[in-house]
Motif scaffolding. Structure first.
Motif, short mmCIF file in Angstrom:
data_model
loop_
_atom_site.label_atom_id
_atom_site.label_comp_id
_atom_site.label_asym_id
_atom_site.label_seq_id
_atom_site.Cartn_x
_atom_site.Cartn_y
_atom_site.Cartn_z
N UNK A 188 0.83 -1.21 0.00
CA UNK A 188 0.00 0.00 0.00
C UNK A 188 0.87 1.26 0.00
N UNK A 189 2.06 1.17 0.59
CA UNK A 189 2.95 2.34 0.64
C UNK A 189 3.41 2.74 -0.75
N UNK A 190 3.55 1.77 -1.66
CA UNK A 190 3.94 2.11 -3.03
C UNK A 190 2.87 2.96 -3.71
N UNK A 191 1.60 2.62 -3.46
CA UNK A 191 0.50 3.44 -4.02
C UNK A 191 0.51 4.82 -3.39
N UNK A 192 0.74 4.88 -2.07
CA UNK A 192 0.81 6.18 -1.37
C UNK A 192 1.94 7.04 -1.96
N UNK A 193 3.12 6.42 -2.16
CA UNK A 193 4.28 7.16 -2.67
C UNK A 193 4.03 7.70 -4.08
N UNK A 194 3.34 6.91 -4.91
CA UNK A 194 3.06 7.35 -6.28
C UNK A 194 2.06 8.50 -6.30
N UNK A 195 1.11 8.48 -5.37
CA UNK A 195 0.07 9.51 -5.33
C UNK A 195 0.53 10.83 -4.70
N UNK A 196 1.36 10.74 -3.68
CA UNK A 196 1.69 11.90 -2.83
C UNK A 196 2.09 13.17 -3.59
N UNK B 218 -2.41 -3.33 -4.71
CA UNK B 218 -1.56 -4.50 -5.00
C UNK B 218 -0.68 -4.28 -6.23
N UNK B 219 -0.23 -3.02 -6.42
CA UNK B 219 0.59 -2.68 -7.60
C UNK B 219 1.92 -2.07 -7.15
N UNK B 220 2.83 -2.90 -6.63
CA UNK B 220 4.04 -2.37 -6.00
C UNK B 220 5.02 -1.66 -6.94
N UNK B 221 4.80 -1.76 -8.26
CA UNK B 221 5.72 -1.08 -9.18
C UNK B 221 5.18 0.26 -9.68
N UNK B 222 4.04 0.67 -9.18
CA UNK B 222 3.39 1.91 -9.65
C UNK B 222 4.29 3.13 -9.37
N UNK B 223 4.31 4.06 -10.31
CA UNK B 223 5.14 5.27 -10.17
C UNK B 223 4.31 6.50 -10.52
N UNK B 224 4.70 7.63 -9.95
CA UNK B 224 4.00 8.90 -10.19
C UNK B 224 3.97 9.25 -11.67
N UNK B 225 5.01 8.93 -12.40
CA UNK B 225 5.07 9.39 -13.80
C UNK B 225 3.97 8.77 -14.66
N UNK B 226 3.54 7.55 -14.33
CA UNK B 226 2.42 6.96 -15.08
C UNK B 226 1.13 7.70 -14.75
N UNK B 227 0.95 8.06 -13.48
CA UNK B 227 -0.26 8.79 -13.08
C UNK B 227 -0.26 10.19 -13.68
N UNK B 228 0.92 10.80 -13.79
CA UNK B 228 1.03 12.12 -14.45
C UNK B 228 0.60 12.02 -15.91
N UNK B 229 0.98 10.94 -16.55
CA UNK B 229 0.60 10.72 -17.95
C UNK B 229 -0.93 10.68 -18.08
#
Length: 194
Positions: A35-43, A97-108
């Protein structure tokens, strides 16, 4: 791009995790909870984060945690609960459950928002990802109506909205990978250690 003050991050972490046999949000990969990976990507992109979960342990992450309005109704109910609690027009909805998620994909995805669409979702290798997506608050009414009619299938609910799919490139495909079983968790852990 949309001002982050008008974007809320919503993490769906209330699932049964029946295939995993334990709470997926609290699983560890590289010493960090999923869950922390999702938090880090969103923050960096949002003004607020809401965790939709019936698990009390998720309150330890320090964000507003709300329960599903309707129990055992899957992500359609989780999205309803999250959108109801959100004060923003735009909402980035992620599964836990997506531990490889990154902010740059969400920015896209954010770069593709416009007034014509209710939902902007990632599309990886031809498969749409409704749990890596931006939902406008106005989706709430549609999802709520469907839930009240007994509809539990997320793809059916999404198809009742105006949707734009944003294809991922080769580097981004890994970011969309969700981990559902102990075997999949072992595979990514082994690959990371090799």
């Amino acid at each position: 791009m949309i001002n982050k003050t008008n974007i809320t991050g919503i993490i769906l972490a209330g699932g049964k995790s029946s295939r995993m046999g334990q709470d997926k949000g609290l699983l560890k990969f590289k010493e960090q909870s999923f869950i922390q990976y999702s938090i880090d990507a969103l923050t960096p992109l949002v003004s607020d984060i809401i965790i939709v979960s019936d698990h009390a342990e998720h309150q330890l992450f320090g964000f507003k945690t709300i329960e599903d309005d309707e129990k055992d109704a899957g992500p359609v109910s989780g999205i309803c609960s999250g959108l109801e609690a959100s004060k923003s027009t735009y909402n980035i909805i992620l599964s836990c459950d997506i531990p490889f998620i990154k902010s740059r994909l969400l920015e896209k995805l954010l770069k593709h928002t416009d007034d014509a669409y209710d939902i902007i979702q990632a599309e990886s290798k031809g498969k749409t990802m409704p749990l890596i997506a931006i939902y406008k608050k106005q989706c709430l009414r549609t999802f709520k109506d469907l839930l009240n009619q007994g509809e539990r299938r997320l793809r059916v609910a999404v198809n009742h909205c105006v949707v734009k799919n944003v294809p991922t490139n080769f580097d981004e495909d890994k970011m969309t990978m969700n981990i559902n079983t102990k075997e999949e968790l072992k595979l990514i852990s082994d690959a990371d250690n090799s």
